[in-house]
Design an enzyme around this catalytic site. Structure first.
Site, PDB file in Angstrom:
ATOM      1  N   GLU A 137      43.975  43.850  35.983  1.00  0.00           N
ATOM      2  CA  GLU A 137      42.587  43.853  36.568  1.00  0.00           C
ATOM      3  C   GLU A 137      42.366  45.047  37.253  1.00  0.00           C
ATOM      4  O   GLU A 137      41.800  45.152  38.359  1.00  0.00           O
ATOM      5  CB  GLU A 137      42.488  42.719  37.757  1.00  0.00           C
ATOM      6  CG  GLU A 137      42.840  41.228  37.134  1.00  0.00           C
ATOM      7  CD  GLU A 137      42.631  40.177  38.030  1.00  0.00           C
ATOM      8  OE1 GLU A 137      41.866  40.447  38.985  1.00  0.00           O
ATOM      9  OE2 GLU A 137      43.123  38.978  37.979  1.00  0.00           O
ATOM     10  N   GLU A 176      47.871  34.367  41.403  1.00  0.00           N
ATOM     11  CA  GLU A 176      48.010  34.581  42.783  1.00  0.00           C
ATOM     12  C   GLU A 176      48.870  33.682  43.653  1.00  0.00           C
ATOM     13  O   GLU A 176      48.653  33.226  44.517  1.00  0.00           O
ATOM     14  CB  GLU A 176      46.799  34.583  43.324  1.00  0.00           C
ATOM     15  CG  GLU A 176      45.873  35.775  42.836  1.00  0.00           C
ATOM     16  CD  GLU A 176      44.512  36.112  43.163  1.00  0.00           C
ATOM     17  OE1 GLU A 176      43.996  35.288  44.291  1.00  0.00           O
ATOM     18  OE2 GLU A 176      43.685  36.965  42.747  1.00  0.00           O
TER      19      GLU A 176
END
Length: 945
Positions: free
Chosen positions: A819, A718
């Site tokens: 994910e 991220e």
């Protein structure tokens, strides 16, 4: 009223839960309220053989009245001291305290006294251990004494199960108490006492082991019966204790302003010094594994000038191997004004030697008030029926006067005191994402809404759509937007919906020029709103906003999937020619051929956790339906090193062993995580030099330990949403992380990984920003080998997802959904969402794999996203997942031609072919189809047919 108080004495253990990345040392109730009192001498007679009565002592010769019969010193010496022997050990006179055994000449801490109890214990029963112990010799301060089980089997290594421990002063009798349960019975079970340092004598007066409860399979309890004892405090504070704090019973507080919601009394947890301090009850032996329980608590807070705080119900589980697990059951925002109901569910995957439920959460100094706590077997919720949507009107805009065809803003109103007017000069073509959904469509009018006199960012055009929305229908949003002159920084423009009091993101874009930009987004409502409006907002106050051709229309997902199936046939399948050899062609010309694909090689994986693999049903579904895995937390730095220098790779090792032994490939998630909230406090506290060393040590430890075992690594998670390491160590640190990881494990593909890439909802992580970041890393030498799109998506619309994939696909790197999860209260809609995402991924040539972020209820990061219910039932979303995977298997039937060949078109993977001649002779062969574009010729040997 008179206040009754209970305190809890505690020993330290470690808390390993994802909800607390710091993994700070926590305390648990390991010593009962009377642990430090001198127990009375026990004189109950021992019954040596059978396991019949629950109160029969498992231990033979429990008080050493028969000398050392059935007891054995473990690599040391032992003898019994009696009143008749005229020998005492220190100040402990056997004529006053009774007989006891002395264990001496101990050279290791594990040396002590043991007894074989194999034939006197049952699996799945709960046993309570109570031993009266002391120490003598060179003792300085407190000394630990432990009770342990040794479990031996010829087919596996010897295991040791911790039962309990206590702290002992020199020559003072102390009671050690604990519980254990064995999920299965090994070949040999040995109970023993151990613990003091070498040279210290261990003294034992008596030992009892009683069965507290029958095996779970034999237990019959009413479905509505709570397993919590004294749930409403009608019996005072019995069976309750403070979790390292004091608990008090009240009939009222605050001069009568606080009274029970129900019943006559309530309890408070007071004198709290940590967030996790609270009120608890041990429920060991009362919960069955793989069964769902629902906990309901009535709570509020009081004191320390705190008016609102998070209160949480938590389960502490100690497994037979001493691994501690913390399960967050539920949280609620409690107040000091009223009682609030906290409700949540939990499930134990594996066996537990101890289970404690407790209430925690508010800041230190604030009391937790508890009126009641119940834990019952959860009722099964019937599956939701498929929604009935009449006349969905796919592709029809629900907004009024989108084209501003009468040169007025009729149907629109200004949100705030801004001014709306109509102007000319906007694009006349549909935005690309809308064009992909709508196909051939009339041109736009070229008129737009000009918004001026804006004094707040939220000011813009709005329209009420309350009566135009249909439940469970997925809507796509499309609009051209532009901002006025005079900007000196990037401006975010957002299409938003106000659904009652909820803000819904309909898409965003960042603008830093004077061009028109597309916003594409989607949404869905799952309960009827009393008010719904759409509005466009975003630029700073004083900046004009221009809005053209705003449309909201329902999406025809089935039509999109039909298109994707045709696309998959082109990009995922290849021409295959089976050439049959080994016998005369005349013997098998015209023979029938039946080709069946056994397994598609396209990677479809899932996230798993350490506790999941203790559940046989979970493991069975996992191994049957996935060929890749990723670990939810167990490889993250805050899990492997919660405290500096204290490394924990055991959980990851266990999970990796399961995967490798079943040919499941694995992704390494993640080496670092840039978001500061996920970084351990001890790392955040470091200076630059120490932090840089810690980063290098993390890379070296992890990559060397698992070299060649993980196919992928998410190097720094991220990076579009966090910058902790970059802020602390400079911009080059990200590149260096990639370079060092590649040097340590050249075989692994190194990924970037981020969220909101594919849904149009976040200008921070739009495909353009992601592309810019990847190119910047590569230009500086970072060996970025793959692009991770997390895929936590709401109401997915194919063309929006595909647009992001197209933009990233230009980079030529493999794209993975890393994910993926979707969420809906309705299982059928959840199934639709998942089907959309699976086909969009499989239908795009740049996508090389899909990882689900879990599939089992109660072990998902999002509510209403599971495919399998907690007790093992596959729901509608799970059935759709299996159906899509079945669609990804190629089959063909026909006959061998005169050239001894059989052509077909199929996906890559493993196949079986059955050949049946005219004389009904059969032969079955297997073969593999590789992932390539050109045709593949495969020779099948039919010798012996």
């Amino acid at each position: 009223m008179k206040r009754f108080t209970v305190c809890c004495f505690s020993n330290k253990i470690h808390k390993n839960g994802d909800r607390n990345p710091d993994k700070k040392s926590r305390e648990s109730m390991e010593v009962s309220r009377k642990d430090n009192e001198e127990p009375e001498k026990q004189n109950n007679n021992n019954v040596a053989s059978i396991i019949g009565s629950d109160r029969t002592n498992v231990i033979v010769n429990h008080d050493f009245s028969s000398g050392m019969h059935s007891w054995h010193p473990n690599c040391c010496e032992a003898f019994v001291v009696t009143a008749e022997s005229n020998v005492s050990h220190g100040v402990l006179d056997p004529s006053k305290c009774g007989s006891y055994v002395v264990v001496k000449n101990r050279k290791e801490t594990w040396q002590g006294l043991e007894q074989d109890i194999t034939n006197r214990v049952k699996p799945c029963s709960l046993y309570k251990v109570s031993a009266t112990v002391a120490v003598s010799g060179p003792v300085h301060g407190l000394v630990e004494v432990m009770a342990t089980l040794k479990l031996e089997s010829q087919q596996s290594q010897t295991n040791y199960q911790f039962i309990a421990k206590t702290c002992v002063f020199k020559e003072k009798w102390v009671r050690l108490e604990g519980m254990f349960s064995l999920p299965s019975l090994p070949e040999k079970v040995v109970f023993y006492l151990e613990g003091p340092s070498p040279g210290i004598d261990l003294l034992i007066q008596s030992v009892t082991i009683h069965r507290e409860s029958e095996p779970e399979l034999e237990r019959v309890t009413a479905e509505d019966e709570t397993i919590v004892v004294n749930p409403n405090f009608e019996d005072g504070l019995n069976n309750w204790s403070g979790r390292s704090c004091k608990i008090v019973l009240h009939d009222s507080m605050a001069d009568g302003k606080i009274v029970p919601e129900s019943g006559k009394v309530f309890a408070s947890a007071t004198e709290r010094t940590q967030n996790w301090n609270g009120i608890q009850q041990e429920i060991t032996g009362k919960v069955q594994r793989k069964r769902v329980y629902e906990a309901t608590a009535v709570v509020r807070i009081y004191g320390n000038n705190v008016t609102t705080a998070t209160v949480q119900a938590t389960l502490w589980v100690q497994n037979p191997n001493q691994r501690d697990q913390y399960i967050g059951i539920s949280t609620v925002q409690a107040t000091d004004k009223e009682w609030i109901h906290l409700k949540g569910k939990f499930l134990l995957n594996g066996s537990a030697s101890r289970v404690v439920i407790y209430i925690e959460g508010p800041p230190p100094g604030t009391d937790i008030l508890l009126n009641s706590l119940t834990v019952k077997h959860a009722e099964k919720i019937p599956p939701s029926p498929p929604p009935s949507i009449e006349n969905p009107a796919f592709g029809v805009n629900i907004l009024t006067n989108s084209h501003l065809s009468d040169d007025t803003t009729n149907g629109w109103f200004s949100l705030g005191n801004c001014t709306l007017s109509v102007a000319e000069g906007s694009p006349r073509i549909l935005p690309p994402m809308a064009r992909d959904s709508l196909g051939a469509h009339e041109r736009l009018s070229g008129r737009y809404i000009l918004v001026t006199n804006r004094t707040q960012t939220w000011m813009g055009p709005a329209q009420m759509i309350t009566d135009k929305l249909k439940l469970f229908l997925t809507y796509q949003i499309s609009v051209w937007v532009k901002v006025g002159s005079g900007i000196n920084s990037p401006q975010n423009v957002n299409v938003a919906l106000g659904i009652d009091s909820q803000w819904v993101n309909g898409g965003q874009v960042e603008i830093n020029d004077d061009r028109w930009h597309e916003i594409g987004g989607s949404f869905r409502i799952e309960k009827n709103p009393s008010k719904a409006l759409v509005y466009v907002q975003g630029p700073s106050s004083g900046i004009d906003l221009m809005v053209a051709g705003l449309q909201i229309f329902p999406v025809d997902r089935l039509a999109r999937i039909k298109h994707l199936k045709r696309q998959c046939d082109k990009i995922r399948k290849r021409d295959v020619i089976l050439k049959f050899a080994g016998v005369d062609s005349s013997k098998f010309s015209g023979a029938s051929v039946r080709v069946r694909q056994i397994r598609n090689s396209f990677p479809v994986g899932t996230c798993i956790s350490r506790s999941n693999i203790d559940n046989e049903d979970f493991v069975d579904f996992f191994l049957k339906n996935f060929n890749w895995a990723v670990f939810a937390n167990e490889l993250k730095w805050y899990w492997t090193e919660p405290e500096q220098g204290k490394l924990n790779y055991q959980d990851a090792d266990d999970m990796l062993n399961l995967c490798s032994s079943n040919n499941i490939e694995t992704r390494g998630h993640c080496i670092f995580w840039e978001v500061q909230a996920t970084v351990q406090q001890w790392i955040q506290n470091m200076n630059q030099t120490d932090l840089n060393n810690a980063v290098q040590n993390r890379l070296t430890d992890l990559l060397n330990r698992y070299k060649g075992k993980f196919k992928h690594y998410d190097v720094n998670n991220e990076m579009l949403h966090g910058s902790f390491y970059q802020d602390k160590l400079g911009k080059d640190i990200r590149v260096n992380m990639f370079k060092t990881a590649h040097q340590l494990d050249p075989s692994a593909t190194l990924f970037v990984n981020d969220y909101h890439i594919e849904d149009g909802c976040d200008p921070k992580s739009c495909p353009e920003k992601y592309t810019e970041q990847i190119l910047d890393l590569q230009e500086k030498g970072a060996p970025v080998g793959g692009i991770g799109i997390q895929g936590h998506i709401d109401s997915p619309v194919g063309p929006i997802v595909c647009s992001a994939l197209d933009k990233l696909g230009i980079l030529g790197l493999p794209i993975w959904f890393t994910e993926l999860d979707v969420s809906s209260v309705n299982e059928h809609i959840r199934a639709d969402d998942l089907e959309v995402m699976m086909w969009e991924a499989f239908g795009h040539p740049a996508v090389e794999g899909i990882m689900l972020w879990g599939f089992w209820e109660l072990f998902m990061s999002r509510d209403n996203s599971h495919l399998v219910n907690a007790e093992g039932d596959v729901n509608e979303a799970g059935k759709r997942f299996l159906a899509v995977k079945k669609d990804w298997l190629s089959h063909a039937n026909g006959h061998i031609d005169q050239n001894g060949a059989f052509p077909f078109r199929g996906y890559s993977g493993n196949y079986a072919v059955e050949v049946i001649t005219t004389s009904s002779s059969k032969v079955l062969k297997t073969f593999g189809v590789d992932k390539e574009d050109s045709s593949q010729v495969i020779t099948v040997d039919l010798q012996g047919l």
